[in-house]
Design an enzyme around this catalytic site. Sequence first.
Site, PDB file in Angstrom:
ATOM      1  N   ASN A  15      13.848  -0.978   7.803  1.00 30.90           N
ATOM      2  CA  ASN A  15      13.098  -2.138   8.258  1.00 30.90           C
ATOM      3  C   ASN A  15      12.668  -1.833   9.680  1.00 30.90           C
ATOM      4  O   ASN A  15      13.484  -1.808  10.590  1.00 30.90           O
ATOM      5  CB  ASN A  15      14.003  -3.370   8.198  1.00 30.90           C
ATOM      6  CG  ASN A  15      13.334  -4.594   8.780  1.00 30.90           C
ATOM      7  OD1 ASN A  15      12.305  -4.490   9.465  1.00 30.90           O
ATOM      8  ND2 ASN A  15      13.893  -5.742   8.516  1.00 30.90           N
ATOM      9  N   LYS A  16      11.367  -1.570   9.838  1.00 29.43           N
ATOM     10  CA  LYS A  16      10.950  -1.046  11.144  1.00 29.43           C
ATOM     11  C   LYS A  16      11.115  -2.043  12.284  1.00 29.43           C
ATOM     12  O   LYS A  16      11.177  -1.655  13.441  1.00 29.43           O
ATOM     13  CB  LYS A  16       9.545  -0.449  11.096  1.00 29.43           C
ATOM     14  CG  LYS A  16       8.411  -1.416  10.887  1.00 29.43           C
ATOM     15  CD  LYS A  16       7.094  -0.656  10.892  1.00 29.43           C
ATOM     16  CE  LYS A  16       5.906  -1.574  10.677  1.00 29.43           C
ATOM     17  NZ  LYS A  16       5.969  -2.339   9.416  1.00 29.43           N
ATOM     18  N   ASP A  65      -1.923  -1.194   7.432  1.00 27.57           N
ATOM     19  CA  ASP A  65      -1.394  -1.938   6.289  1.00 27.57           C
ATOM     20  C   ASP A  65      -2.230  -3.182   5.994  1.00 27.57           C
ATOM     21  O   ASP A  65      -2.552  -3.472   4.840  1.00 27.57           O
ATOM     22  CB  ASP A  65       0.061  -2.348   6.556  1.00 27.57           C
ATOM     23  CG  ASP A  65       0.908  -1.175   7.006  1.00 27.57           C
ATOM     24  OD1 ASP A  65       0.457  -0.028   6.841  1.00 27.57           O
ATOM     25  OD2 ASP A  65       2.017  -1.404   7.530  1.00 27.57           O
ATOM     26  N   ARG A  80       0.834  -1.206   0.000  1.00 25.49           N
ATOM     27  CA  ARG A  80       0.000   0.000   0.000  1.00 25.49           C
ATOM     28  C   ARG A  80       0.867   1.255   0.000  1.00 25.49           C
ATOM     29  O   ARG A  80       2.046   1.236   0.333  1.00 25.49           O
ATOM     30  CB  ARG A  80      -0.921   0.041   1.218  1.00 25.49           C
ATOM     31  CG  ARG A  80      -0.206   0.035   2.568  1.00 25.49           C
ATOM     32  CD  ARG A  80      -0.083   1.389   3.214  1.00 25.49           C
ATOM     33  NE  ARG A  80       0.810   1.335   4.371  1.00 25.49           N
ATOM     34  CZ  ARG A  80       2.086   1.608   4.300  1.00 25.49           C
ATOM     35  NH1 ARG A  80       2.657   1.926   3.160  1.00 25.49           N
ATOM     36  NH2 ARG A  80       2.858   1.549   5.390  1.00 25.49           N
TER      37      ARG A  80
HETATM   38  C1  GLA Z   1       3.879   1.221   9.449  1.00 24.79           C
HETATM   39  C2  GLA Z   1       2.872   0.518  10.336  1.00 24.79           C
HETATM   40  C3  GLA Z   1       1.492   1.168  10.199  1.00 24.79           C
HETATM   41  C4  GLA Z   1       1.577   2.674  10.415  1.00 24.79           C
HETATM   42  C5  GLA Z   1       2.694   3.288   9.568  1.00 24.79           C
HETATM   43  C6  GLA Z   1       2.923   4.747   9.870  1.00 24.79           C
HETATM   44  O1  GLA Z   1       3.550   1.031   8.114  1.00 24.79           O
HETATM   45  O2  GLA Z   1       2.774  -0.842   9.993  1.00 24.79           O
HETATM   46  O3  GLA Z   1       0.602   0.565  11.103  1.00 24.79           O
HETATM   47  O4  GLA Z   1       1.734   2.983  11.766  1.00 24.79           O
HETATM   48  O5  GLA Z   1       3.920   2.603   9.754  1.00 24.79           O
HETATM   49  O6  GLA Z   1       1.812   5.500   9.515  1.00 24.79           O
END
Ligand code: GLA
Length: 458
Positions: free
Chosen positions: A233-234, A190, A44
């Site tokens: 990479n979060k 997401d 997305r």
């Molecule tokens: C990541 C997280 C989402 C959202 C975005 C920031 O994509 O998976 O849930 O918090 O960051 O908007």
Amino acid sequence: MVDKATPPQEPVLVADSERFTKLKDAFISKYGAPPAFYARAPGRVNLIGEHIDYCGYAVLPMALEQDILAAVTPTQTNLIQLANTNPVYLDYHVHISEIHIETAKPQWHHYFLCGFKGIQEHFDIIASGMNCVVDGTVPPSSGLSSSSALVCCAGLVTMVANQKVLSKVEIAEICAKCERYIGTEGGGMDQSISFLAEKGMAKLIEFNPLRATNVKLPKGAVFVIANSCIEMNKAATAHYNIRVVECRLATKILAKGKGVKWENLLKLGDLQTELGVSLETMISNVEQILHPEPYSREEVCQHLGISQEELCSTILSQNTQHVTTFKLYQRAKHVYTEARRVLQFKRICDEAPANALQLLGELMNQSHTSCRDMYECSCPELDQLVDICIQSGAIGSRLTGAGWGGCTVSMVPTNNLNSFLMKVQEVYYKADVQRAALHTHSLFATQPAGGAAAYYEA
Ligand code: GLA
């Protein structure tokens, strides 16, 4: 609205046949027979509403054509066997009773296991084993939700393989929850858009209860994604969870300041509901109650009347135990103003005034400034790219996704699209050898795509 994520009862011919054929061939050469079915889940792009889903606020994304596609055959072996068409992602297998999800350095298959485990636990079943080949077109670590698309695809695959039925809303909620096994405390944006998307439509996604409303994007502009080429990479850093914790602390201190019971409040949005006031009032509350200087751990504990141990065990998450200061004013101000921008964006799309593009562009620009200065989730390359996009003819441009790298999204007048693409390529990509090597996949216009689905061959 069709609310089922189940495959159609009648076999449907798979779409995009060249890609399906290649995947089928890969599956046959791996497992010796064609797959029983396929499933896809899209990535997305978030148009506006960054870092507010986990605070309970609505966001406004659209699904991409880029997706995760899997070919699958359920088996009686109790083994999950995974392969990927991209050789960077190594084959993997595990016995279903030995699933372990790594949080420190997650690899691709750990995201698959999140989806598998989520469905297994939801139905309280021992899920069937499976053979699976995955083919992904969402650029990884670029803020376009490649990991959630993989979790959603795995969730859908597991649901179908075990002949279970869920509504799109239900499976989206399960996938949002089970992705947290990886250690990031994500909101639900997401996974929700991956399941609830419809071709041609952006969506306002609202939470609690989860629902999606069509947003008709204005005519005369296209949305263009540009990758900063900085990987983010979060799950590999604590940035994301630190912001979640800062918002949680801001909620509690604001609540205490307003004389509201703060112990069980976790989200800035829930506090607004509890107080029953407007976003404007919440913004003034932030200005009156919080101070712009960072809060130390001691100060936070003093405000809430709790010990450092309690702070660590009840408010901080596993990978935020080390954090010593918290910028509560800035984070809360971003969240409440961004939540307001999302509603304004939606209203402009609905009302379509003559200057709609201008107004939407301004909101996108304000969103980027707030992400950069208040939420501090940008980086120099993203800021530079946003500037270049504006100078190249975009009406609005901002980082999209979690930030700290990844992509920007820009709104570009349709009749300027070609010159925009050429200029951005020239200035951001061709000027840098490494970026130049990547630039054909890094800059593209996009249309809202459809949501996750399962496919059978006729
Ligand atoms: C990541 C997280 C989402 C959202 C975005 C920031 O994509 O998976 O849930 O918090 O960051 O908007």
